[in-house]
Enzyme design. Sequence first.
Site, PDB file in Angstrom:
ATOM      1  N   ASP A 115      47.831 -11.370 -67.049  1.00  0.00           N
ATOM      2  CA  ASP A 115      47.915 -10.362 -65.993  1.00  0.00           C
ATOM      3  C   ASP A 115      48.076 -11.012 -64.620  1.00  0.00           C
ATOM      4  O   ASP A 115      47.213 -11.796 -64.201  1.00  0.00           O
ATOM      5  CB  ASP A 115      46.633  -9.519 -66.021  1.00  0.00           C
ATOM      6  CG  ASP A 115      46.652  -8.377 -65.033  1.00  0.00           C
ATOM      7  OD1 ASP A 115      47.710  -8.110 -64.435  1.00  0.00           O
ATOM      8  OD2 ASP A 115      45.583  -7.749 -64.855  1.00  0.00           O
ATOM      9  N   SER A 163      41.974  -2.033 -62.788  1.00  0.00           N
ATOM     10  CA  SER A 163      42.815  -2.289 -61.615  1.00  0.00           C
ATOM     11  C   SER A 163      42.085  -1.777 -60.354  1.00  0.00           C
ATOM     12  O   SER A 163      40.902  -2.086 -60.172  1.00  0.00           O
ATOM     13  CB  SER A 163      44.167  -1.602 -61.828  1.00  0.00           C
ATOM     14  OG  SER A 163      45.135  -2.098 -60.962  1.00  0.00           O
ATOM     15  N   HIS A 199      47.188  -6.434 -68.336  1.00  0.00           N
ATOM     16  CA  HIS A 199      46.409  -5.653 -67.373  1.00  0.00           C
ATOM     17  C   HIS A 199      45.412  -4.722 -68.088  1.00  0.00           C
ATOM     18  O   HIS A 199      45.805  -3.835 -68.819  1.00  0.00           O
ATOM     19  CB  HIS A 199      47.391  -4.854 -66.531  1.00  0.00           C
ATOM     20  CG  HIS A 199      46.871  -4.438 -65.180  1.00  0.00           C
ATOM     21  ND1 HIS A 199      46.148  -5.268 -64.360  1.00  0.00           N
ATOM     22  CD2 HIS A 199      47.005  -3.272 -64.491  1.00  0.00           C
ATOM     23  CE1 HIS A 199      45.860  -4.634 -63.228  1.00  0.00           C
ATOM     24  NE2 HIS A 199      46.361  -3.421 -63.279  1.00  0.00           N
TER      25      HIS A 199
END
Lengths: 495, 495
Positions: free
Chosen positions: A429, A173, A454
């Site tokens: 995601d 991320s 994710h």
Amino acid sequence: MSEIAALFPLLLTLFSAQLLQALPQTYLQSTKHHGSEMEPQFTEKYFSQTLDHFNFNSMGNATFSQRYLITDKYWKKGYGPIFFYTGNEGNIWEFALNSGFITELAAQQRALVIFAEHRYYGKSLPFGNDSFNIPQVSLLTVEQALADYAIMITELKQQLAATDCPVIVFGGSYGGMLSVYMRLKYPNVVAGALAASAPILSTAGMGDSRQFFRDVTADFENIDPGCRDAVRGAFSQLKHLAEHQEYSRIQAEFSLCKPPSSPQDIHQLNGMLRNAFTLMAMLDYPYSTHFMGNMPANPVKVACETMMTGSDLLANLRKTAGIVYNATGVLTCFDMYSLYLDCADPTGCGLGFDSMAWDYQACTEIDLCYESNNVTDMFPPMSFTEKDRELYCSKRWAVIPRPDWLKTQFWGDALSTASNIIFSNGDLDPWANGGVRKSLSSSLIAVNISGGAHHLDLRGSNDADPESVITARKMEADLISQWVKMERTRLQQSL
Amino acid sequence: MSEIAALFPLLLTLFSAQLLQALPQTYLQSTKHHGSEMEPQFTEKYFSQTLDHFNFNSMGNATFSQRYLITDKYWKKGYGPIFFYTGNEGNIWEFALNSGFITELAAQQRALVIFAEHRYYGKSLPFGNDSFNIPQVSLLTVEQALADYAIMITELKQQLAATDCPVIVFGGSYGGMLSVYMRLKYPNVVAGALAASAPILSTAGMGDSRQFFRDVTADFENIDPGCRDAVRGAFSQLKHLAEHQEYSRIQAEFSLCKPPSSPQDIHQLNGMLRNAFTLMAMLDYPYSTHFMGNMPANPVKVACETMMTGSDLLANLRKTAGIVYNATGVLTCFDMYSLYLDCADPTGCGLGFDSMAWDYQACTEIDLCYESNNVTDMFPPMSFTEKDRELYCSKRWAVIPRPDWLKTQFWGDALSTASNIIFSNGDLDPWANGGVRKSLSSSLIAVNISGGAHHLDLRGSNDADPESVITARKMEADLISQWVKMERTRLQQSL
């Protein structure tokens, strides 16, 4: 972590893990957490870090204590590579305990593993409880964080007699963005980067503002178009009630602790509800997890089953939100202002100190102007324009965002001169399409993980893993092994 | 510029040109200055620049006026490349008027030419006359300067409908370092860099502290070993006089306005004298110049002729210093504290506001701990250690230098991932051996200019040019033309 979850059912701190901070470390290190995640027995340490890398007068050569976790359990001392996690917006233990792939790979490749905590998160607060005052907060920038990592790596290599050991950075991320940026800006320090689910394009203002909630919606739609319709129907009923100011009814339908009494409260409720879907889409792993809260296995499927049971859409929506906000069922009502924070990130800022830090970053460098509009997605129309952002941020933090900065500073999509970066993304995601989805060269490689949420690839291996992530991890391992070899040659030639 | 020189004989402001600031621009633009230098008819403009790129609270989104010079005289509008000079430590006109190669090349390659002034120099003072107060001075950093250029290029390209035009950066000395850094850190913005006489290694603490004055010495020694011996002999006589406190004699021998009265004064005198040799070595061009002062053609040869005439070494040393400090002969005495500033750069900080800016940079990021020792060089032993630097800088600017920072931040010699950089150096230049002297790859190319002084290649062509610089400029032109073509392809593919 089931005992903790029972005590603290609201452990959902998106992008954070406040409660973990209060736990004794022995607990964290000795408890089985996540399926087959390995237990690398990290040692928690602190690094004396320069407070302001870019201003020699502001703090003199003042330092702060930056936390990092380290394990040499697998390391071939002085020779094996260094796997360095570029910590992102939260307590570093949270990432260390949910990134088992890195330690599994360290065991294979005999690497030293370091997880570094991002300044202003977890316990790495430069000014303690005053860190989020103005102007103390102003040293929270991407550039400072990258310089922290560059200096920490350089100095730890000296201390550990590891100057010839190639360094690979890992991140998920925003942490993946930082890994990319490290390779772009400090290739003298890091030989390669695995950037998992790193939305480097959308956060640089290069995306479509509708993409994020469109892709959240797609996850539910892909389970069953009827699921999407049920969600849309429920929000529509809520809208109808709100327009008629049926606030007691809304309180009852959603088990709110207090009745809403204004359009602002309805906005908050919509935000809280939308955020439940966001989290389930992001964390749609094939087994139950305790990362950013407690999630059942396949939460999107669970949500759709809930949404499509019977015809009481409002009750279904309440129950679906409960998957996220009341996982253990002990809450008797939802306090919507304590469960969800409206901030500069419409995908959620989490709660607690970490949420303040992330809100500040979303107000300065990281552009997250995503909207839902009920046309390209199933959610109530909730816009968040650059203008909205500017108004909010100037009021909240006395800053004016610079929407063009990240693209100039970190290259946007002009990455052709870069090398040795894996951009991995899972197609479940909603962040995926904000990142690099196609390989740009033989050393800028996009990896797609079919059925992956994710940064699933960073997690430890699990019996429920889809074949796609097993293949992805294998490819990542091979590339990293090649980079390590190449870098070793370079380091030896420069001796 | 001979009229000006007559009026202001002390126009020697090393790395600056204070007096030029006071001149009407029409004068500067209409006067023949430098041999065959072209007259590109620059227009002077100001760019509204972000004051603090790395802190959103410190100045909000405050801006300052950054000066730049621009000419589209040769530009094929919207298509031809942009040649961008990354201004260094001085008035930008000084560089524009002494870098005729860039405009000559622009004429060949139909380029737009921009010379950008470095923040805190010339007229680009963010806080006017308060710019060198603490803490206002603290926004003077290499990183801020690079971000200035990245943003200026990006915005001017928009304004000028030049978004598809490849950008090549040029710079000499510290400006060459900035050009390298631009290519390292912003390859999304610049397609290549010509870094002339850029001592990127020695300023990052990677050199030998004796190298600089050793190489100054070598220039004189190469004219005649007797020249070196004469200089050493003269300094030895001065030392003898100082040890016996024969201050009136010293005043007389060196035509000082005031007699020295302390070891500190002797230190200042030695510094001023050594600096004359430094300047002559750096500016040892084969024709007379008016860059960083007035120099005769082949000043090192002139100095050696002066040093070796007759046997009065002290008188010879005085006369040799006069080549630099009294070019027009109107001074009746030397005021050593106004002619030379003892600062954090033992190779000279120049005078005036610009000297303060450079002193600050030498106190923070740019490491210039060079010593003379009378063993590897011909000068009096004058050490300047990291410890000396720290003491001076903490007292002068309330900063502590970070000797390791530049190497980490700008890669030191770990340049293998970079591309499209020419490192040109002249072998007469004492800065040369602080830079990259060997090609590192097919796109990281070292160019040696035999018989060349400090960034001779950037100067306009001149009848007295050695063949080496003609060849070097041709090679540079070819490489730049190739980079422009490659970048054009890239830009078109990304459309």
